[in-house]
Motif scaffolding. Sequence first.
Motif, PDB file in Angstrom:
ATOM      1  N   GLU A 172       0.828  -1.206   0.000  1.00  0.00           N
ATOM      2  CA  GLU A 172       0.000   0.000   0.000  1.00  0.00           C
ATOM      3  C   GLU A 172       0.867   1.264   0.000  1.00  0.00           C
ATOM      4  O   GLU A 172       0.495   2.280  -0.592  1.00  0.00           O
ATOM      5  N   LEU A 173       2.001   1.183   0.665  1.00  0.00           N
ATOM      6  CA  LEU A 173       2.911   2.327   0.753  1.00  0.00           C
ATOM      7  C   LEU A 173       3.848   2.425  -0.450  1.00  0.00           C
ATOM      8  O   LEU A 173       4.640   3.371  -0.544  1.00  0.00           O
ATOM      9  N   GLY A 174       3.774   1.452  -1.356  1.00  0.00           N
ATOM     10  CA  GLY A 174       4.601   1.480  -2.556  1.00  0.00           C
ATOM     11  C   GLY A 174       6.053   1.119  -2.311  1.00  0.00           C
ATOM     12  O   GLY A 174       6.933   1.549  -3.061  1.00  0.00           O
ATOM     13  N   ILE A 175       6.311   0.318  -1.266  1.00  0.00           N
ATOM     14  CA  ILE A 175       7.678  -0.058  -0.915  1.00  0.00           C
ATOM     15  C   ILE A 175       7.894  -1.540  -1.225  1.00  0.00           C
ATOM     16  O   ILE A 175       7.199  -2.394  -0.667  1.00  0.00           O
ATOM     17  N   PRO A 176       8.840  -1.903  -2.103  1.00  0.00           N
ATOM     18  CA  PRO A 176       9.131  -3.308  -2.358  1.00  0.00           C
ATOM     19  C   PRO A 176       9.492  -4.026  -1.062  1.00  0.00           C
ATOM     20  O   PRO A 176      10.256  -3.499  -0.241  1.00  0.00           O
ATOM     21  N   PHE A 177       8.969  -5.234  -0.906  1.00  0.00           N
ATOM     22  CA  PHE A 177       9.093  -5.964   0.361  1.00  0.00           C
ATOM     23  C   PHE A 177       9.474  -7.414   0.071  1.00  0.00           C
ATOM     24  O   PHE A 177       8.879  -8.070  -0.785  1.00  0.00           O
ATOM     25  N   ALA A 178      10.461  -7.898   0.791  1.00  0.00           N
ATOM     26  CA  ALA A 178      10.842  -9.315   0.728  1.00  0.00           C
ATOM     27  C   ALA A 178      11.112  -9.777   2.154  1.00  0.00           C
ATOM     28  O   ALA A 178      11.263  -8.961   3.070  1.00  0.00           O
ATOM     29  N   ALA A 179      11.161 -11.079   2.323  1.00  0.00           N
ATOM     30  CA  ALA A 179      11.329 -11.617   3.683  1.00  0.00           C
ATOM     31  C   ALA A 179      12.276 -12.799   3.676  1.00  0.00           C
ATOM     32  O   ALA A 179      12.385 -13.536   2.683  1.00  0.00           O
ATOM     33  N   ILE A 180      12.958 -12.960   4.786  1.00  0.00           N
ATOM     34  CA  ILE A 180      13.758 -14.159   5.013  1.00  0.00           C
ATOM     35  C   ILE A 180      13.258 -14.785   6.313  1.00  0.00           C
ATOM     36  O   ILE A 180      13.268 -14.140   7.367  1.00  0.00           O
ATOM     37  N   CYS A 181      12.775 -16.003   6.204  1.00  0.00           N
ATOM     38  CA  CYS A 181      12.195 -16.696   7.351  1.00  0.00           C
ATOM     39  C   CYS A 181      13.224 -17.635   7.964  1.00  0.00           C
ATOM     40  O   CYS A 181      13.829 -18.451   7.258  1.00  0.00           O
ATOM     41  N   THR A 182      13.418 -17.499   9.251  1.00  0.00           N
ATOM     42  CA  THR A 182      14.226 -18.465   9.988  1.00  0.00           C
ATOM     43  C   THR A 182      13.262 -19.518  10.520  1.00  0.00           C
ATOM     44  O   THR A 182      12.283 -19.197  11.198  1.00  0.00           O
ATOM     45  N   VAL A 183      13.522 -20.757  10.169  1.00  0.00           N
ATOM     46  CA  VAL A 183      12.622 -21.844  10.564  1.00  0.00           C
ATOM     47  C   VAL A 183      13.066 -22.357  11.925  1.00  0.00           C
ATOM     48  O   VAL A 183      14.127 -22.957  12.063  1.00  0.00           O
ATOM     49  N   ASP A 184      12.248 -22.100  12.928  1.00  0.00           N
ATOM     50  CA  ASP A 184      12.635 -22.402  14.306  1.00  0.00           C
ATOM     51  C   ASP A 184      12.114 -23.748  14.800  1.00  0.00           C
ATOM     52  O   ASP A 184      12.595 -24.256  15.816  1.00  0.00           O
ATOM     53  N   ASN A 185      11.138 -24.297  14.127  1.00  0.00           N
ATOM     54  CA  ASN A 185      10.514 -25.523  14.643  1.00  0.00           C
ATOM     55  C   ASN A 185       9.640 -26.149  13.563  1.00  0.00           C
ATOM     56  O   ASN A 185       9.302 -25.489  12.569  1.00  0.00           O
ATOM     57  N   TYR A 186       9.339 -27.418  13.745  1.00  0.00           N
ATOM     58  CA  TYR A 186       8.251 -28.007  12.977  1.00  0.00           C
ATOM     59  C   TYR A 186       6.948 -27.580  13.635  1.00  0.00           C
ATOM     60  O   TYR A 186       6.847 -27.506  14.868  1.00  0.00           O
ATOM     61  N   ALA A 187       5.946 -27.299  12.830  1.00  0.00           N
ATOM     62  CA  ALA A 187       4.668 -26.847  13.364  1.00  0.00           C
ATOM     63  C   ALA A 187       3.993 -27.954  14.174  1.00  0.00           C
ATOM     64  O   ALA A 187       4.318 -29.144  14.052  1.00  0.00           O
ATOM     65  N   ASN A 188       3.052 -27.547  14.984  1.00  0.00           N
ATOM     66  CA  ASN A 188       2.353 -28.449  15.898  1.00  0.00           C
ATOM     67  C   ASN A 188       1.767 -29.654  15.154  1.00  0.00           C
ATOM     68  O   ASN A 188       1.068 -29.501  14.159  1.00  0.00           O
ATOM     69  N   LEU A 190       3.562 -32.101  13.687  1.00  0.00           N
ATOM     70  CA  LEU A 190       4.495 -32.755  12.775  1.00  0.00           C
ATOM     71  C   LEU A 190       5.488 -33.648  13.501  1.00  0.00           C
ATOM     72  O   LEU A 190       6.153 -34.471  12.877  1.00  0.00           O
ATOM     73  N   THR A 191       5.611 -33.461  14.806  1.00  0.00           N
ATOM     74  CA  THR A 191       6.452 -34.338  15.616  1.00  0.00           C
ATOM     75  C   THR A 191       5.650 -34.770  16.833  1.00  0.00           C
ATOM     76  O   THR A 191       4.584 -34.213  17.135  1.00  0.00           O
ATOM     77  N   ASP A 192       6.185 -35.748  17.533  1.00  0.00           N
ATOM     78  CA  ASP A 192       5.501 -36.235  18.741  1.00  0.00           C
ATOM     79  C   ASP A 192       5.726 -35.325  19.937  1.00  0.00           C
ATOM     80  O   ASP A 192       5.002 -35.411  20.930  1.00  0.00           O
ATOM     81  N   GLU A 193       6.754 -34.460  19.846  1.00  0.00           N
ATOM     82  CA  GLU A 193       7.065 -33.582  20.966  1.00  0.00           C
ATOM     83  C   GLU A 193       6.136 -32.368  20.981  1.00  0.00           C
ATOM     84  O   GLU A 193       5.839 -31.795  19.931  1.00  0.00           O
ATOM     85  N   PRO A 194       5.669 -31.951  22.161  1.00  0.00           N
ATOM     86  CA  PRO A 194       4.834 -30.756  22.232  1.00  0.00           C
ATOM     87  C   PRO A 194       5.646 -29.512  21.893  1.00  0.00           C
ATOM     88  O   PRO A 194       6.819 -29.400  22.247  1.00  0.00           O
ATOM     89  N   LEU A 195       5.019 -28.589  21.184  1.00  0.00           N
ATOM     90  CA  LEU A 195       5.682 -27.359  20.785  1.00  0.00           C
ATOM     91  C   LEU A 195       5.603 -26.337  21.918  1.00  0.00           C
ATOM     92  O   LEU A 195       4.541 -26.122  22.491  1.00  0.00           O
ATOM     93  N   THR A 196       6.743 -25.718  22.235  1.00  0.00           N
ATOM     94  CA  THR A 196       6.767 -24.718  23.295  1.00  0.00           C
ATOM     95  C   THR A 196       7.463 -23.453  22.816  1.00  0.00           C
ATOM     96  O   THR A 196       8.289 -23.482  21.899  1.00  0.00           O
ATOM     97  N   TRP A 197       7.160 -22.327  23.461  1.00  0.00           N
ATOM     98  CA  TRP A 197       7.813 -21.061  23.150  1.00  0.00           C
ATOM     99  C   TRP A 197       9.293 -21.130  23.489  1.00  0.00           C
ATOM    100  O   TRP A 197      10.135 -20.548  22.800  1.00  0.00           O
ATOM    101  N   GLU A 198       9.636 -21.868  24.540  1.00  0.00           N
ATOM    102  CA  GLU A 198      11.037 -22.013  24.932  1.00  0.00           C
ATOM    103  C   GLU A 198      11.845 -22.680  23.820  1.00  0.00           C
ATOM    104  O   GLU A 198      13.010 -22.341  23.587  1.00  0.00           O
ATOM    105  N   GLU A 199      11.233 -23.627  23.114  1.00  0.00           N
ATOM    106  CA  GLU A 199      11.917 -24.286  21.996  1.00  0.00           C
ATOM    107  C   GLU A 199      12.230 -23.279  20.889  1.00  0.00           C
ATOM    108  O   GLU A 199      13.323 -23.275  20.320  1.00  0.00           O
TER     109      GLU A 199
END
Length: 223
Positions: A172-188, A190-199
């Motif tokens: 909307e502001l006319g500014i080109p935007f790109a992103a780099i995502c750091t993958v911190d975990n498998y989403a809830n 996808l694994t048997d382990e519970p996902l926590t913020w500490e992880e």
Amino acid sequence: MLGIIGGTSLLFSTLPELEARTVSTPFGNAEVLSGDIVMLMRHQHNRPPHRINFRANLAALAIAGADNIVAFASSGSMNRDIAPGSLVIPTDYISLADIPSIHDHAVEHVMPELSRELSETLHRAVPAARLGGTYVQTRGPRFETAAEIKALSKIADLVGMTLASEASLAKELGIPFAAICTVDNYANGLTDEPLTWEEVLEISRQYRKRTGEIVNTIIRNLG
């Protein structure tokens, strides 16, 4: 001027020395760090994702002179081929959350997108990152249910709580935007382990040196 948005992934990294200042916008104040670039930390005053003033943040970057924006975003992987610790430059996004707009008093329709040109430039600067993939934004602050992830994994690769709002406002502001995502975990679910913020925080700590180096690389190549 290059604008950088930082989040959880930058909390533990060594960042460039910049001058802090407050920018007044029509949507409220936002704090930026400025010098040869302008940087903004999205979780200002420890705001959780659903309380972030996205409009003030993006407007502040525009007022501070940003004409390109690269956002760092922590994300969860819904694709088993994208393991925790990976870097991804998404090329499209979906939002299940309300998207803010700067157009409260006018009928304006923008075509939302992540800048292809800026994403490709970002990939040349950070070739270790995977170029391509779809990011889906949920509202937060809670994590998604396993059933939600099972459904969302059919249409997207990564899940997070911020990028769609930022990308849409930048457009909307006319500014080109790109992103780099750091993958911190498998989403809830996808694994048997519970996902926590500490992880999530622990993964950010483990990769703090790499993240800091990536920030400096992006500044050298895109700033």
